[in-house]
Write an enzyme that holds these catalytic residues in place. Sequence first.
Site, PDB file in Angstrom:
ATOM      1  N   TYR A  40     -52.936  -8.494 -26.569  1.00 39.73           N
ATOM      2  CA  TYR A  40     -52.171  -7.244 -26.450  1.00 39.73           C
ATOM      3  C   TYR A  40     -51.603  -7.115 -25.034  1.00 39.73           C
ATOM      4  CZ  TYR A  40     -53.648  -4.851 -30.812  1.00 39.73           C
ATOM      5  OH  TYR A  40     -53.841  -4.454 -32.103  1.00 39.73           O
ATOM      6  N   SER A  41     -52.509  -6.995 -24.058  1.00 43.73           N
ATOM      7  CA  SER A  41     -52.109  -6.608 -22.702  1.00 43.73           C
ATOM      8  C   SER A  41     -51.253  -7.675 -22.038  1.00 43.73           C
ATOM      9  CB  SER A  41     -53.341  -6.373 -21.841  1.00 43.73           C
ATOM     10  OG  SER A  41     -54.221  -5.492 -22.486  1.00 43.73           O
ATOM     11  N   ASN A  96     -60.491   5.228 -20.023  1.00 48.66           N
ATOM     12  CA  ASN A  96     -61.009   6.563 -20.315  1.00 48.66           C
ATOM     13  C   ASN A  96     -60.013   7.661 -19.933  1.00 48.66           C
ATOM     14  OD1 ASN A  96     -63.178   5.071 -21.133  1.00 48.66           O
ATOM     15  ND2 ASN A  96     -64.712   6.409 -20.186  1.00 48.66           N
ATOM     16  N   GLU A 138     -61.529  -0.272 -33.012  1.00 47.86           N
ATOM     17  CA  GLU A 138     -62.091  -0.827 -31.782  1.00 47.86           C
ATOM     18  C   GLU A 138     -62.880   0.249 -31.044  1.00 47.86           C
ATOM     19  OE1 GLU A 138     -59.164  -2.528 -29.184  1.00 47.86           O
ATOM     20  OE2 GLU A 138     -60.591  -2.882 -27.577  1.00 47.86           O
ATOM     21  N   GLN A 160     -57.724 -11.407 -28.692  1.00 48.19           N
ATOM     22  CA  GLN A 160     -56.753 -10.311 -28.835  1.00 48.19           C
ATOM     23  C   GLN A 160     -55.669 -10.422 -27.764  1.00 48.19           C
ATOM     24  OE1 GLN A 160     -58.351  -6.480 -27.726  1.00 48.19           O
ATOM     25  NE2 GLN A 160     -56.945  -5.357 -29.048  1.00 48.19           N
TER      26      GLN A 160
HETATM   27  C1  LIG Z   1     -63.051  -6.942 -19.112  1.00 52.27           C
HETATM   28  C2  LIG Z   1     -61.764  -6.674 -19.780  1.00 52.27           C
HETATM   29  C3  LIG Z   1     -61.527  -7.230 -21.031  1.00 52.27           C
HETATM   30  C4  LIG Z   1     -60.299  -7.052 -21.664  1.00 52.27           C
HETATM   31  N1  LIG Z   1     -60.051  -7.693 -22.853  1.00 52.27           N
HETATM   32  C5  LIG Z   1     -58.802  -7.635 -23.375  1.00 52.27           C
HETATM   33  C6  LIG Z   1     -58.449  -8.430 -24.510  1.00 52.27           C
HETATM   34  O1  LIG Z   1     -59.260  -9.183 -25.034  1.00 52.27           O
HETATM   35  N2  LIG Z   1     -57.191  -8.365 -24.972  1.00 52.27           N
HETATM   36  C7  LIG Z   1     -56.243  -7.542 -24.421  1.00 52.27           C
HETATM   37  O2  LIG Z   1     -55.120  -7.505 -24.907  1.00 52.27           O
HETATM   38  N3  LIG Z   1     -56.537  -6.774 -23.347  1.00 52.27           N
HETATM   39  C8  LIG Z   1     -57.796  -6.813 -22.813  1.00 52.27           C
HETATM   40  N4  LIG Z   1     -58.093  -6.060 -21.693  1.00 52.27           N
HETATM   41  C9  LIG Z   1     -57.018  -5.283 -21.072  1.00 52.27           C
HETATM   42  C10 LIG Z   1     -57.220  -3.782 -21.104  1.00 52.27           C
HETATM   43  O3  LIG Z   1     -56.921  -3.280 -22.346  1.00 52.27           O
HETATM   44  C11 LIG Z   1     -56.346  -3.181 -19.990  1.00 52.27           C
HETATM   45  O4  LIG Z   1     -56.940  -3.550 -18.771  1.00 52.27           O
HETATM   46  C12 LIG Z   1     -56.238  -1.685 -20.067  1.00 52.27           C
HETATM   47  O5  LIG Z   1     -55.402  -1.336 -21.114  1.00 52.27           O
HETATM   48  C13 LIG Z   1     -55.696  -1.067 -18.769  1.00 52.27           C
HETATM   49  O6  LIG Z   1     -54.501  -1.669 -18.386  1.00 52.27           O
HETATM   50  P1  LIG Z   1     -54.296  -2.180 -16.884  1.00 52.27           P
HETATM   51  O7  LIG Z   1     -55.411  -3.045 -16.557  1.00 52.27           O
HETATM   52  O8  LIG Z   1     -52.940  -2.743 -16.798  1.00 52.27           O
HETATM   53  O9  LIG Z   1     -54.402  -0.891 -15.999  1.00 52.27           O
HETATM   54  P2  LIG Z   1     -53.260   0.210 -15.754  1.00 52.27           P
HETATM   55  O10 LIG Z   1     -52.680   0.612 -17.047  1.00 52.27           O
HETATM   56  O11 LIG Z   1     -52.360  -0.250 -14.695  1.00 52.27           O
HETATM   57  O12 LIG Z   1     -54.127   1.425 -15.235  1.00 52.27           O
HETATM   58  C14 LIG Z   1     -54.545   1.581 -13.894  1.00 52.27           C
HETATM   59  C15 LIG Z   1     -55.216   2.933 -13.762  1.00 52.27           C
HETATM   60  O13 LIG Z   1     -54.289   3.971 -14.063  1.00 52.27           O
HETATM   61  C16 LIG Z   1     -54.795   4.817 -15.061  1.00 52.27           C
HETATM   62  N5  LIG Z   1     -53.711   5.325 -15.889  1.00 52.27           N
HETATM   63  C17 LIG Z   1     -52.722   4.606 -16.465  1.00 52.27           C
HETATM   64  N6  LIG Z   1     -51.914   5.413 -17.149  1.00 52.27           N
HETATM   65  C18 LIG Z   1     -52.366   6.671 -17.013  1.00 52.27           C
HETATM   66  C19 LIG Z   1     -51.956   7.953 -17.491  1.00 52.27           C
HETATM   67  N7  LIG Z   1     -50.885   8.091 -18.265  1.00 52.27           N
HETATM   68  N8  LIG Z   1     -52.691   9.029 -17.151  1.00 52.27           N
HETATM   69  C20 LIG Z   1     -53.781   8.901 -16.375  1.00 52.27           C
HETATM   70  N9  LIG Z   1     -54.218   7.727 -15.878  1.00 52.27           N
HETATM   71  C21 LIG Z   1     -53.524   6.620 -16.204  1.00 52.27           C
HETATM   72  C22 LIG Z   1     -55.755   3.952 -15.841  1.00 52.27           C
HETATM   73  O14 LIG Z   1     -56.710   4.725 -16.521  1.00 52.27           O
HETATM   74  C23 LIG Z   1     -56.365   3.121 -14.732  1.00 52.27           C
HETATM   75  O15 LIG Z   1     -57.376   3.835 -14.124  1.00 52.27           O
HETATM   76  C24 LIG Z   1     -59.318  -6.241 -21.058  1.00 52.27           C
HETATM   77  C25 LIG Z   1     -59.562  -5.666 -19.824  1.00 52.27           C
HETATM   78  C26 LIG Z   1     -60.764  -5.881 -19.170  1.00 52.27           C
HETATM   79  C27 LIG Z   1     -60.970  -5.274 -17.830  1.00 52.27           C
END
Ligand SMILES: Cc1cc2nc3c(=O)[nH]c(=O)nc-3n(C[C@H](O)[C@H](O)[C@H](O)COP(=O)(O)OP(=O)(O)OC[C@H]3O[C@@H](n4cnc5c(N)ncnc54)[C@H](O)[C@@H]3O)c2cc1C
Lengths: 390, 388
Positions: B126-127, B374, B242, B124
């Site tokens: 996405y990120s 979450n 998902e 996937q």
């Molecule tokens: C083990 C693992 C597997 C993954 N697998 C995939 C994959 O296969 N494909 C893919 O595309 N992605 C994958 N991901 C990515 C995952 O979807 C992102 O890590 C996730 O969306 C969070 O983004 P970030 O890591 O940039 O954190 P950030 O968005 O920077 O968040 C940092 C913190 O801020 C909080 N936060 C952010 N915005 C808000 C808000 N508006 N209000 C309150 N709190 C907020 C978050 O909850 C978090 O605690 C994976 C991640 C992990 C850790």
Amino acid sequence: MDFSLSSEQEMIRDSVNRFVEKDYSFDKYLDTVKTDAQMQPKTWQQFAEFGWLGQPLSETAGGYGGNAVDTSLIAEGLGNGLVLEPYIANIVFAGNLIALAGSSSQQEALVGPLVEGNKQLAVAFAERISRYNPAWCATTAQASDDGYVLNGEKHGVVNGANAETFIVSARTGGNAGETAGISLFLVDANTPGLTIRSYKTLGGGTAAELTLNEVTLSDDALLGAPGEGFAPLERALDYAIAAACADALGAMKAMLKRTAEYAGQRKQFGVPIGSFQVIQHKLVDMFIEVEQSTSMVLQAAVQADNDDRVTRRKAIAGAKAYINKSSKFVAQWAVQLHGGIGVTEELDVGHYFRRLTGFNLQYGDREYHLKQFAALSCDIEANAEQRAAA
Amino acid sequence: MNLDFSPEEKQFQQEVRSWMQANVPTQKKPGAMGYHSRDDQMAWEQLLGKQGWLASNWPTEFGGPGWNATEQHIFDEERAAAGGAITSPFGLTMLAPVLMKFGSPAQQERFLPKIAKCEELWCQGYSEPGAGSDLASLKTAAIRDGNEYVVNGQKIWTTQGHWADWIFCLVRTDNEGRKQQGISFLLIDMKTPGIEVRPIHTIDGEHHLNEVFFTDVRVPAENLVGEEGQGWTIAKYLLSHERTCIAGVAGSKAGIEGLKKLLANTPTETGTRLDDPTVRQRIAELEVDLMALEFTNFRTLDKMAKGQPPGAESSGLKIKGTELQQALTEARVELGGDDSLPWHNEEEIGHAEYNNASLAYNFLRASTIYGGSNEIQKNVIAKFLVAL
Ligand SMILES: Cc1cc2nc3c(=O)[nH]c(=O)nc-3n(C[C@H](O)[C@H](O)[C@H](O)COP(=O)(O)OP(=O)(O)OC[C@H]3O[C@@H](n4cnc5c(N)ncnc54)[C@H](O)[C@@H]3O)c2cc1C
């Protein structure tokens, strides 16, 4: 009450912080954590030069005679810097046990090299079934014509990969679970009949499983009076726990600092994530836990030197029970608030997380220490007597 | 209202159970967080595929077994109970529903059968480094050039990216208007020149994740799913799928049972750890939470089966499901005591199951971060609750 540090104590604190800043980068940690020993001899020599190795040990035993608050300042700085070297297991725990129980010739033989950084020790007291309880000792020491023969197994011996000499608890009398009848022995790592299986532990450091099969020792291997090993063992363990709590506090402070900084920098939805109130409040909860834990570390360090067993034990068990919980809270939320980058090996936050999980499992978990605390605090009559005496 | 399985469902359960008992042991034993190699993963999934059970959530018209929600649940529970590895979700539960709803017949024909037999693995995309929770701010660009798109940019946290044959990506095809509007959904062959995959190691010390770099990667325009600019709608559709599978009910159930057995097998001064009242209380707390989760999951599945789309419930399920996964793995580590301390040690120290407990505990800290963190899930639910 006076909570201020003496000028010597401020110097100790500054010296650890300076060392971490100058000589213990994250890269240094990564190099060290790869090694089987989880330590670098050169770093250990630096510890000796700074005087940290002699500091926790009494002057009569050949140390520099610092108190447990001094020790906690060193330990906190090492935890804050993610330093791996086995300061607590080797110096605070084993060193203090030699200082507390050893004869003057044993102290002379061991404390000098220890303070100079030329000796690695480990205390082997836990057993598979003992679940943190130092009185649960089933290993036996049978008196022979000119010494003792040891049989049994020891478990989770911290610093077990490096120890040249083990301090082994074994029964010369009584039954497992009783405090009387436990004796302490100095057993060199290369003694026939001793098998050592060592391994790396979660969050850094090493431990070992020992098997003692007809290990034959001479009389002078006995550390302290026969059958009276429990009191010094418990006391030295309390020093180790107080220092471990300080180490954990250092790691918690590092995690809080990094997370607060990250929340100010990381932008999502066009703003720093630290501008979201849920994140602010979580950071506040972490801050409060660091404050509470700071107090617990302080009182544990002050009481670690207290000869009154009940006061001391309550302070130590209370601190470990509290900080096991608070450090887990801080560690888990530091990872969570970092998002994906928080669960990687690339950032030190994940390494602090593992260090704190390891801390939780070593020297007693929360459940064990709450039970210990309850046994002391729920005795109403004893409490009344103590208050009357105070 | 009736909470029992029907006689047919019970018979189905028996059938799945005996198959699992006969077949799971023929496979390599998975690690704490699944298999460490693509070959082991594919061998297991292909075995399920041969049985026609791999695409367990698919309708018959696309080659699935056509099971209802209860049967899917039974299947998953029996798989987990027997110790069978979890299947890779990217093709089976994420992409497949998207292709069924938005894909062209040619795309369905090309991709679905190979997913159902595990002849191809997916990941996937996405990120991105700058687009995590704020996914819509993604920058990876796909610019139309004749019959192709030219893709430039970077994806991150790509689970199993080092195993995958294909990646489904959200890409930006337009920079005008609302940022959600310029996003498209593109399927990219991982062997295409210009793709580079770099490993990221997680705090369990393992390699699950990757960075994927795209430099002038040329993708046939026929690999666009739906229309240009429809990517965000598709992504939201996919995410709701998902999130329900992320609740992990079957895994937690098997985990709790496994933990009890392990504790019953851990001697203490007077008996076993499972005799200890504090330990029992901890297990009971986990199990009561599981009960609530399981039936909330059933209620959501029931609603979906009746054609109603899952709303805020799926976010609630994700939150409670991942919290339970974390509480369970945390309990295993803590109840293991210093047996949980050996780190990546090959030799067993006491109980290997405790030795490995910290791997799942460490890795699953990510469960409250991935699939929409979450905090983000709570924002979703709050929008339903608070009238502003
Ligand atoms: C083990 C693992 C597997 C993954 N697998 C995939 C994959 O296969 N494909 C893919 O595309 N992605 C994958 N991901 C990515 C995952 O979807 C992102 O890590 C996730 O969306 C969070 O983004 P970030 O890591 O940039 O954190 P950030 O968005 O920077 O968040 C940092 C913190 O801020 C909080 N936060 C952010 N915005 C808000 C808000 N508006 N209000 C309150 N709190 C907020 C978050 O909850 C978090 O605690 C994976 C991640 C992990 C850790």
